[in-house]
Design an enzyme around this catalytic site. Sequence first.
Site, PDB file in Angstrom:
ATOM      1  N   ARG A 129       6.265  17.697  -3.978  1.00 61.37           N
ATOM      2  CA  ARG A 129       5.097  17.096  -5.574  1.00 61.37           C
ATOM      3  C   ARG A 129       3.627  17.560  -4.878  1.00 61.37           C
ATOM      4  NH1 ARG A 129       8.551  14.758  -9.254  1.00 61.37           N
ATOM      5  NH2 ARG A 129       9.703  14.011  -8.869  1.00 61.37           N
ATOM      6  N   LYS A 171      -5.347   6.307  -5.292  1.00 63.39           N
ATOM      7  CA  LYS A 171      -3.748   6.458  -4.837  1.00 63.39           C
ATOM      8  C   LYS A 171      -2.842   5.372  -4.311  1.00 63.39           C
ATOM      9  CE  LYS A 171      -2.776  11.142  -7.514  1.00 63.39           C
ATOM     10  NZ  LYS A 171      -2.103  11.283  -6.892  1.00 63.39           N
ATOM     11  N   GLU A 209      -6.684  17.495 -13.507  1.00 62.68           N
ATOM     12  CA  GLU A 209      -6.417  17.023 -12.411  1.00 62.68           C
ATOM     13  C   GLU A 209      -6.824  18.250 -11.569  1.00 62.68           C
ATOM     14  OE1 GLU A 209      -4.330  15.005 -11.005  1.00 62.68           O
ATOM     15  OE2 GLU A 209      -5.016  13.578 -12.479  1.00 62.68           O
ATOM     16  N   TYR A 258       3.308   4.984  -7.297  1.00 61.22           N
ATOM     17  CA  TYR A 258       1.493   4.835  -6.692  1.00 61.22           C
ATOM     18  C   TYR A 258       0.909   3.891  -7.747  1.00 61.22           C
ATOM     19  CZ  TYR A 258       3.980  10.031  -7.609  1.00 61.22           C
ATOM     20  OH  TYR A 258       4.406  10.873  -7.209  1.00 61.22           O
ATOM     21  N   ARG A 289      20.752 -11.124   1.902  1.00 66.07           N
ATOM     22  CA  ARG A 289      20.101 -10.198   0.794  1.00 66.07           C
ATOM     23  C   ARG A 289      19.782  -9.241   0.612  1.00 66.07           C
ATOM     24  NH1 ARG A 289      16.655 -14.982  -1.228  1.00 66.07           N
ATOM     25  NH2 ARG A 289      15.534 -14.771   0.493  1.00 66.07           N
ATOM     26  N   HIS A 319      -1.630  17.423  -5.127  1.00 59.95           N
ATOM     27  CA  HIS A 319      -2.940  17.291  -6.480  1.00 59.95           C
ATOM     28  C   HIS A 319      -4.062  16.565  -5.755  1.00 59.95           C
ATOM     29  CE1 HIS A 319       1.360  16.900  -8.528  1.00 59.95           C
ATOM     30  NE2 HIS A 319       0.192  18.027  -8.382  1.00 59.95           N
ATOM     31  N   GLN A 349      -3.228   2.425 -13.804  1.00 57.82           N
ATOM     32  CA  GLN A 349      -2.200   2.928 -14.013  1.00 57.82           C
ATOM     33  C   GLN A 349      -0.914   3.342 -12.824  1.00 57.82           C
ATOM     34  OE1 GLN A 349      -1.652   6.727 -16.583  1.00 57.82           O
ATOM     35  NE2 GLN A 349      -0.743   7.531 -15.044  1.00 57.82           N
ATOM     36  N   ASN A 390       2.952   4.563 -11.712  1.00 56.21           N
ATOM     37  CA  ASN A 390       3.548   5.554 -11.552  1.00 56.21           C
ATOM     38  C   ASN A 390       4.870   5.397 -10.541  1.00 56.21           C
ATOM     39  OD1 ASN A 390       1.156   6.479 -13.311  1.00 56.21           O
ATOM     40  ND2 ASN A 390       0.739   8.124 -11.516  1.00 56.21           N
ATOM     41  N   HIS A 431      -3.382  15.215  -2.135  1.00 56.34           N
ATOM     42  CA  HIS A 431      -1.997  14.202  -1.834  1.00 56.34           C
ATOM     43  C   HIS A 431      -0.496  15.086  -2.353  1.00 56.34           C
ATOM     44  CE1 HIS A 431       1.055  11.335  -2.999  1.00 56.34           C
ATOM     45  NE2 HIS A 431       0.711  11.090  -1.886  1.00 56.34           N
TER      46      HIS A 431
END
Length: 201
Positions: A59, A72, A143, A132, A23, A62, A47, A49, A119
């Site tokens: 990206r 994270k 931030e 995340y 599968r 940060h 949270q 993400n 990161h």
Amino acid sequence: METEELAVPGAWRFTPPVFPDARGLFAAPFQGEPFRAAVGHGLTVAQANTSVSRRGVLRGLHFADVPPGQAKYVHCVAGAVLDVVVDIRVESPTYGRWDAVRLDAATMTGVYVSEGLGHAFLALEDGSVTSYLCSTPYDPAAEHGVDPLDPALGLPWEQYVAREDLVLSDKDRAAPTLAQAREAGVLPTAEACRAWVAGLR
């Protein structure tokens, strides 16, 4: 679950067993008990993400103010990314050091990035989906970013994607170098990060 602390203290690689069959496959990329055994405390998830990126999207880099910072737990559920963690903690013995881990849907490897570390990741395939688990909600006032192309860091993006093919947000492209961020006083200190993590144990 295999666990390994990275070259940047406070960051870990987690590799779960993967069970393929006709599968597809099944894996549990995050598992609470192996996480606690490796890191020394549990992960509070405030949270979750998800990002979808085409090849060449970069990206980061940060980080968030400490306290409380934002830890994270990152894994890739489709495609593949190069995940990079940088020690940006002022007065840390490994300040400026980085480590990189390939995350992909075949291995379901995860990386934990503790509070105060920088990161970033680079999408290696079109349609790369990254998930995340975050210890705190997004707070735009807390931030910050560092230029992921800062030559003093020497991050390995161009080993995978040509510089002209890298895709950054305007915000990430305008971020200060690590030296500029330190001069501006926005980087977390090693002492503040140690104190915060000690309170989680």
